[in-house]
Design a protein around this motif. Structure first.
Motif, short mmCIF file in Angstrom:
data_model
loop_
_atom_site.label_atom_id
_atom_site.label_comp_id
_atom_site.label_asym_id
_atom_site.label_seq_id
_atom_site.Cartn_x
_atom_site.Cartn_y
_atom_site.Cartn_z
N UNK A 92 0.76 -1.05 0.05
CA UNK A 92 0.20 0.11 -0.03
C UNK A 92 0.85 1.25 -0.02
N UNK A 93 1.82 1.29 0.66
CA UNK A 93 2.58 2.49 0.94
C UNK A 93 3.59 2.79 -0.09
N UNK A 94 4.15 1.75 -0.57
CA UNK A 94 4.83 1.93 -1.89
C UNK A 94 4.09 2.32 -3.06
N UNK A 95 2.69 1.66 -3.26
CA UNK A 95 1.99 2.31 -4.41
C UNK A 95 1.54 3.78 -4.08
N UNK A 96 1.10 4.03 -2.82
CA UNK A 96 1.16 5.35 -2.54
C UNK A 96 2.12 6.50 -2.79
N UNK A 97 3.40 6.11 -2.28
CA UNK A 97 4.45 6.96 -2.92
C UNK A 97 4.51 7.17 -4.27
N UNK A 98 4.54 6.01 -4.83
CA UNK A 98 4.59 6.22 -6.10
C UNK A 98 3.55 7.17 -6.99
N UNK A 99 2.37 6.96 -6.53
CA UNK A 99 1.31 7.75 -7.06
C UNK A 99 1.39 9.28 -6.54
N UNK A 100 1.98 9.54 -5.46
CA UNK A 100 2.34 10.90 -5.36
C UNK A 100 3.24 11.42 -5.79
N UNK A 101 4.23 10.80 -6.14
CA UNK A 101 5.64 11.36 -7.39
C UNK A 101 4.99 11.41 -8.60
N UNK A 102 4.05 10.44 -8.97
CA UNK A 102 3.67 10.77 -10.44
C UNK A 102 2.81 11.85 -10.50
N UNK A 103 1.91 12.08 -9.31
CA UNK A 103 0.90 13.15 -9.55
C UNK A 103 1.60 14.55 -9.17
N UNK A 104 2.88 14.56 -8.53
CA UNK A 104 3.50 15.57 -8.49
C UNK A 104 4.21 16.04 -10.06
N UNK A 105 4.71 14.94 -10.72
CA UNK A 105 5.40 15.12 -11.80
C UNK A 105 4.45 15.78 -12.81
N UNK A 106 3.21 15.12 -12.98
CA UNK A 106 2.19 15.33 -13.95
C UNK A 106 1.92 16.72 -13.54
N UNK A 107 1.65 17.36 -12.44
CA UNK A 107 1.28 18.67 -12.14
C UNK A 107 2.52 19.50 -12.70
N UNK A 108 3.69 19.18 -12.47
CA UNK A 108 4.70 19.89 -13.08
C UNK A 108 4.78 20.04 -14.54
N UNK A 109 4.26 18.75 -15.25
CA UNK A 109 4.15 18.73 -16.56
C UNK A 109 3.09 19.73 -17.07
#
Length: 372
Positions: free
Chosen positions: A164-181
């Protein structure tokens, strides 16, 4: 009354919840039935403040969950957490007679018709608020069978929570990167193997809405130039071609109807964007698109001041970097190739480089065209 799951079924459901956290509510019901307890929950506890948060539970009236969070977590004798994986009930940690005279038992547990509570810490990391499995056996103390069943589930619940935590961290990073994009002023378009648009940021949407240099035809990206179209189809046919084009710095020059020049830069899609979202994307790569111009907001002023370039020399430098060699620059700027060469030699002399490739590298150090 729900059927008590067998252990293999329950373990399978625990790992399902590791991938899909919304399933934990049903898993807790299965845990309760398997252990044979009156109530069960997954809670996080802060051993310093003694505060607790109940994430999933069954068998307890919501009123008592609220009372626990507001008042009785402070008086819970199990706030003194055991080590990871050790099932402990109240007599394991405190004097039972003293406990029966305390507020936690008299005001919270006893009114529910219960006499004991058991905890097991499910996280090995030094989390400030570790997750626990909490069980209220019922009218009797935790027995050996219930303790053994709790113990048998610890490694599986622990691994599922780590997932759960690994997926959540990865999704948070992906959301942050998508926001930058999405904040970039350069157009960013994610494409699949058929050049269908998987995602486009606001700058790309504006570019597509102009229906000029690039356009969306039935959701498929097409370029105004047939040569650019052919390049797009060849590069984006699979992720391998995209990776090769990105590694070699492949750029696709394009022109608008008024003669303005644009450049599309091929980018290999990071695994973070490919796999980080809740649903796997079909994109095989990305296209970063910008207009080939330097202005006061970008690095043009920095390059100009640093090397004392004239406006004409700066235009030649920018065209060499964004479009290509001398012939292409001559066409783009509407001047003779000999004039381009004259300006280019002066740029070489002022910047201290002697090759166009080195000039491109030097300019890259001053400018990130994605962040204009």
């Amino acid at each position: 009354m729900p059927r008590s799951p067998n252990q293999s079924e329950l373990i399978e459901s625990i790992y399902d919840a590791g991938l899909h956290p919304e399933l934990w509510a049903d898993v807790v019901v299965g845990l309760n039935a398997f252990i044979g307890s009156q109530a069960c929950g997954l809670i996080s506890k802060d051993p310093v403040s003694k505060s607790g948060a109940t994430h999933y539970y069954c068998g307890v009236d919501p009123h008592y969950i609220q009372l626990y969070a507001e008042t009785y977590a402070q008086h819970d004798p199990l706030a003194r957490l055991p080590r990871y994986g050790e099932v402990r009930n109240i007599p394991d940690l405190v004097n039972y007679d003293d406990y029966r005279r305390g507020r936690f038992y008299q005001e919270w547990l006893r009114p529910q018709g219960c006499v004991d509570v058991a905890n097991v810490v499910l996280e090995q990391s030094k989390s400030p608020c570790p997750m626990l499995m909490t069980v209220i056996p019922g009218r009797n103390m935790l027995d050996a069978g219930q303790r053994a069943r709790m113990q048998s589930l610890v490694p599986h619940a622990s691994r599922a929570l780590l997932i759960n935590k690994a997926i959540e961290r990865k999704q948070q990073r992906a959301i942050a990167l998508a926001d930058v994009v999405d904040r970039l002023n350069a157009g960013v378009i994610l494409l699949d193997a058929a050049c269908n648009i998987v995602h486009s940021n606001p700058a790309a949407e504006t570019l597509l809405a102009a229906d000029d240099v690039l356009r969306s035809v039935g959701g498929r990206l097409t370029a105004r130039s047939s040569a650019a179209n052919s390049a797009l189809r060849g590069i984006f046919r699979d992720a391998g071609e995209v990776a090769m084009a990105a590694a070699t710095g492949r750029k696709i020059p394009m022109t608008s109807h008024d003669g303005s020049y644009y450049v599309a830069h091929v980018i290999a899609l990071p695994s973070l964007l490919r796999d980080g979202a809740a649903e796997r994307t079909s994109a095989v790569g990305a296209l970063f698109v910008w207009k080939t111009e330097l202005d006061g907001r970008s690095s043009a002023g920095v390059i100009d001041r640093t090397f004392d370039l004239t406006p004409a020399e700066l235009r030649v430098l920018q065209s060499i970097v964004e479009i290509g060699g001398v012939p292409e620059t001559a066409v783009a700027l509407g001047i003779a190739e000999t004039t381009v060469k004259t300006h280019l030699h002066r740029v070489f002399a002022k910047t201290g480089v002697s090759r166009q490739a080195d000039l491109v590298k030097l300019a890259a150090g001053f400018s990130n065209p994605l962040m204009h």
